[in-house]
Enzyme design. Structure first.
Site, PDB file in Angstrom:
ATOM      1  N   ASP A 195       0.830  -1.207   0.000  1.00 50.13           N
ATOM      2  CA  ASP A 195       0.000   0.000   0.000  1.00 50.13           C
ATOM      3  C   ASP A 195       0.865   1.258   0.000  1.00 50.13           C
ATOM      4  O   ASP A 195       2.088   1.187   0.137  1.00 50.13           O
ATOM      5  CB  ASP A 195      -0.963   0.014   1.200  1.00 50.13           C
ATOM      6  CG  ASP A 195      -0.337  -0.535   2.479  1.00 50.13           C
ATOM      7  OD1 ASP A 195       0.903  -0.463   2.615  1.00 50.13           O
ATOM      8  OD2 ASP A 195      -1.071  -1.021   3.340  1.00 50.13           O
ATOM      9  N   ASP A 223      -7.903  -2.605  13.946  1.00 48.95           N
ATOM     10  CA  ASP A 223      -9.278  -2.789  13.474  1.00 48.95           C
ATOM     11  C   ASP A 223      -9.414  -3.962  12.515  1.00 48.95           C
ATOM     12  O   ASP A 223     -10.441  -4.120  11.854  1.00 48.95           O
ATOM     13  CB  ASP A 223      -9.800  -1.495  12.826  1.00 48.95           C
ATOM     14  CG  ASP A 223      -9.011  -1.092  11.566  1.00 48.95           C
ATOM     15  OD1 ASP A 223      -8.103  -1.849  11.150  1.00 48.95           O
ATOM     16  OD2 ASP A 223      -9.310  -0.028  10.995  1.00 48.95           O
ATOM     17  N   HIS A 259      -7.562  -4.588   9.751  1.00 57.75           N
ATOM     18  CA  HIS A 259      -7.200  -4.425   8.339  1.00 57.75           C
ATOM     19  C   HIS A 259      -5.921  -5.194   8.016  1.00 57.75           C
ATOM     20  O   HIS A 259      -5.061  -5.381   8.876  1.00 57.75           O
ATOM     21  CB  HIS A 259      -7.072  -2.941   7.942  1.00 57.75           C
ATOM     22  CG  HIS A 259      -5.920  -2.199   8.554  1.00 57.75           C
ATOM     23  ND1 HIS A 259      -6.066  -0.991   9.198  1.00 57.75           N
ATOM     24  CD2 HIS A 259      -4.586  -2.456   8.602  1.00 57.75           C
ATOM     25  CE1 HIS A 259      -4.884  -0.551   9.595  1.00 57.75           C
ATOM     26  NE2 HIS A 259      -3.969  -1.427   9.250  1.00 57.75           N
ATOM     27  N   GLU A 270      -9.702  -1.482   4.956  1.00 63.18           N
ATOM     28  CA  GLU A 270     -10.394  -1.166   6.197  1.00 63.18           C
ATOM     29  C   GLU A 270     -11.717  -1.930   6.288  1.00 63.18           C
ATOM     30  O   GLU A 270     -12.226  -2.417   5.274  1.00 63.18           O
ATOM     31  CB  GLU A 270     -10.612   0.350   6.287  1.00 63.18           C
ATOM     32  CG  GLU A 270      -9.306   1.164   6.391  1.00 63.18           C
ATOM     33  CD  GLU A 270      -8.614   1.059   7.757  1.00 63.18           C
ATOM     34  OE1 GLU A 270      -8.736   0.027   8.437  1.00 63.18           O
ATOM     35  OE2 GLU A 270      -7.922   2.028   8.148  1.00 63.18           O
TER      36      GLU A 270
END
Ligand code: F6R
Length: 246
Positions: free
Chosen positions: A67, A136, A138, A143
């Protein structure tokens, strides 16, 4: 999915480096997927040590980053391209230009996503993808709530991720970009082997979902349960919310 709990970040780095050393022994021109953030740093140190000791060479390796932030200028120390150059490429014998990332500086971000996915497809996708995991859930910057079969796309960072990553931006959440380009979950799942590293209590809930939860877009990493060759390396703090002993 294989889960291994190891006592220290160094032991985790060593186990992950073993997987990469074995891959490079059988395929010196392997395609390696790289992650940024703090989790893989001990692994990059260990890979550098093994390179310096003459055990491994990256001379024929091509790399693909997971990313990249949108909005950080060329050369910014927290751009993921700069991070990977600093923490791995320049420390081993990877050729300049052999570590690829999505062009998050492009005027046309969708075209940049498509071009990156096409480049990965042309290379045959990754032989081994290194992963961290967000608090979270990811992986990459996929996400919660996105499709489990996505390709490279623009994603919006959650408040939680921006808060977590503010530590790389002098604690200033406003300095953390709001958008990124990320390999999709479907892209990541095309890698022949996944090696995920998670350390610290902050990751315990995400690791519990990953290992013991249902496959659920609200916890994107759970898609890894469908992968035929996924190795999850965690320390006792990250394993602390698992119901079963592993
Ligand atoms: C990084 C990436 C992210 C991180 C995750 C954990 O390229 O794709 O999924 O792996 O946010 O970050 P750290 O390791 O800093 O806790």
């Amino acid at each position: 999915m294989e889960l291994i709990v190891l006592d220290t970040a160094e032991a985790i780095a060593s186990r992950a480096a073993d997987a990469i050393e074995a891959l490079l022994a059988s395929k010196p021109n392997a395609i390696l997927g790289t992650a940024t953030g703090s989790s893989p740093l001990p692994l990059y140190d260990e890979l550098t040590r093994r390179y310096e000791a003459g055990r491994i060479s990256f001379a024929q390796v091509e790399g693909f980053m997971l990313d990249e932030y949108v909005g950080l200028p060329e050369g910014h120390p927290e751009r993921y391209a700069t991070f990977m150059e600093r923490n791995l490429r320049s420390r081993v014998d990877m050729r300049p230009g052999s570590l690829h990332g999505p062009d998050a500086l492009s005027e046309d971000l969708q075209a940049a996503c498509d071009a990156y996915e096409a480049a990965m497809a042309a290379a045959g996708y990754c032989d081994l993808q290194i992963l961290g995991i967000g608090a979270d859930g990811h992986i990459g910057f996929n996400e919660p709530g996105g499709p489990l079969d996505s390709t490279t796309h623009i994603d919006e960072l959650t408040e939680q991720t921006r808060r977590d990553n503010a530590r790389f931006f002098d604690g200033d959440i406003d300095a953390v970009p709001t958008r990124c380009i990320t390999q999709g979950l479907g892209t990541i799942m095309k890698a022949r082997k996944l090696v995920l590293i998670a350390t610290g209590e902050n990751k315990a809930e995400a690791v519990a979902h990953l290992v013991e939860g249902e496959i659920d877009p609200r916890w994107p990493a759970t898609v890894m349960q469908n992968h035929p060759d996924a190795l999850v390396l965690v320390d006792p703090a990250a394993a602390s919310l698992l119901r079963q002993r592993h």
